[in-house]
Scaffold this motif. Sequence first.
Motif, short mmCIF file in Angstrom:
data_model
loop_
_atom_site.label_atom_id
_atom_site.label_comp_id
_atom_site.label_asym_id
_atom_site.label_seq_id
_atom_site.Cartn_x
_atom_site.Cartn_y
_atom_site.Cartn_z
N GLU A 176 0.83 -1.22 0.00
CA GLU A 176 0.00 0.00 0.00
C GLU A 176 0.87 1.26 0.00
OE1 GLU A 176 -2.73 -3.14 1.67
OE2 GLU A 176 -0.63 -2.61 1.97
N ILE A 177 1.97 1.22 0.75
CA ILE A 177 2.88 2.38 0.79
C ILE A 177 3.51 2.59 -0.58
CG2 ILE A 177 5.01 3.31 1.81
CD1 ILE A 177 4.25 1.69 4.38
N GLU A 178 3.95 1.48 -1.19
CA GLU A 178 4.57 1.57 -2.53
C GLU A 178 3.58 2.10 -3.56
OE1 GLU A 178 7.93 -1.98 -2.15
OE2 GLU A 178 6.01 -2.43 -3.12
N ALA A 179 2.33 1.65 -3.49
CA ALA A 179 1.30 2.10 -4.44
C ALA A 179 1.06 3.60 -4.29
CB ALA A 179 0.00 1.33 -4.20
N PHE A 180 1.00 4.08 -3.05
CA PHE A 180 0.76 5.50 -2.79
C PHE A 180 1.92 6.37 -3.29
CE2 PHE A 180 1.20 9.13 0.31
CZ PHE A 180 0.11 9.86 -0.15
N LEU A 181 3.15 5.97 -2.96
CA LEU A 181 4.32 6.75 -3.37
C LEU A 181 4.51 6.73 -4.89
CD1 LEU A 181 6.86 5.70 -0.57
CD2 LEU A 181 5.63 7.87 -0.75
N THR A 182 4.22 5.58 -5.51
CA THR A 182 4.32 5.47 -6.97
C THR A 182 3.29 6.37 -7.64
OG1 THR A 182 5.18 3.22 -6.83
CG2 THR A 182 4.19 3.87 -8.94
N GLN A 225 9.94 -0.27 -2.30
CA GLN A 225 10.45 -0.06 -3.67
C GLN A 225 9.41 0.69 -4.51
OE1 GLN A 225 13.55 -0.99 -4.90
NE2 GLN A 225 14.07 -1.59 -2.80
N ALA A 226 9.25 1.95 -4.27
CA ALA A 226 8.30 2.75 -5.06
C ALA A 226 9.02 3.37 -6.25
CB ALA A 226 7.70 3.84 -4.19
N LEU A 227 8.25 3.67 -7.27
CA LEU A 227 8.82 4.37 -8.43
C LEU A 227 9.20 5.77 -7.99
CD1 LEU A 227 9.28 3.80 -11.51
CD2 LEU A 227 7.19 5.09 -11.89
#
Length: 322
Positions: free
Chosen positions: A51-57, A95-97
């Motif tokens: 969820e954190i990765e999705a938000f930051l991406t 590992q966010a974009l």
Amino acid sequence: MTHKKKLLDLVRDKIRFKHYSISTEKTYVFWVKHYIIFHNKKHPIEMGKSEIEAFLTSLATKKKVAPTTQNQAFNAILFLYKEVLGIDMSEWNIQALRAQERKHIPVVLTTEEVQKVLQNLTGIYKLVVTLMYGCGLRMNEVLNIRVKDMDFGFDKLYVWDSKSLKDRTVPLPLKLKDELQVQVKKIEEMHQKDMSDGFGTVYMPFAYEKKYPKAKSETKWQYLFPMNNISKDPRSNVKRRHHIHPQTLGRNIKIAAQKANLNKRVTSHIFRHSYATHLLQVGIDLRSIQELLGHKSVETTMIYTHVVSEMNKAKLISPLDF
């Protein structure tokens, strides 16, 4: 909704407990709230790495935010999980974009352009900006100067607990010494009047208020550049005299730059960039400039070598002019 509000209050309480600034409080609460809304108001305890990765991406790809903004959001979420929820994220390996980082060479003013802007400032704002340029200070550093930070005996200024959490001293511009001493006298008189009017306390940093309960009423702790009026502290509701508002200072700088007819975007930070560049131009070494600016790493200071290099390119001539 009540559950979410309760969580945001816990975030605020923890931020205040750790003595973070009110601007950090507003920023962290803003990003925590947006993180929760992004995932349809799901409680963060039920969310994790994906969820954190999705938000930051999403911030990088859809919102097209700057890298600093994405880092700000990540730090807020990190604070939420570690400090408020007591969850260690270190093994999650987020590992966010990443938002695309663009290397900017800072815009600087020539010494003549600095003088033009200063000539179009008046009163307290002229003194604030002149000191900001003369000492290479960040806006929040100059606004947070207290009377006690001025050392007229050794001609230096103490800069406490700045962005890098590293205290430092900088040489006091001798041209400003008399004017700054007059300003201190004004503060002493203003403080006496505030005391007789039933006010006279000032915001105290960290645990000073508990350790030295009388210090908040002492002249030496008063801001060097205070507001004209007494205002209410948004956290404690105590009425006292705070320092000049950053937006007011920024507005005065913008108006002065317009009057000076400069085609450059002039902000408060441009004076700090100009200070560093002008020191480099007269041969001050990079390590000394790093210490004066309070940079953690000399690599941060090295950007000014690129600025000077660009300026030196301007001295080259076009083949058309051979």
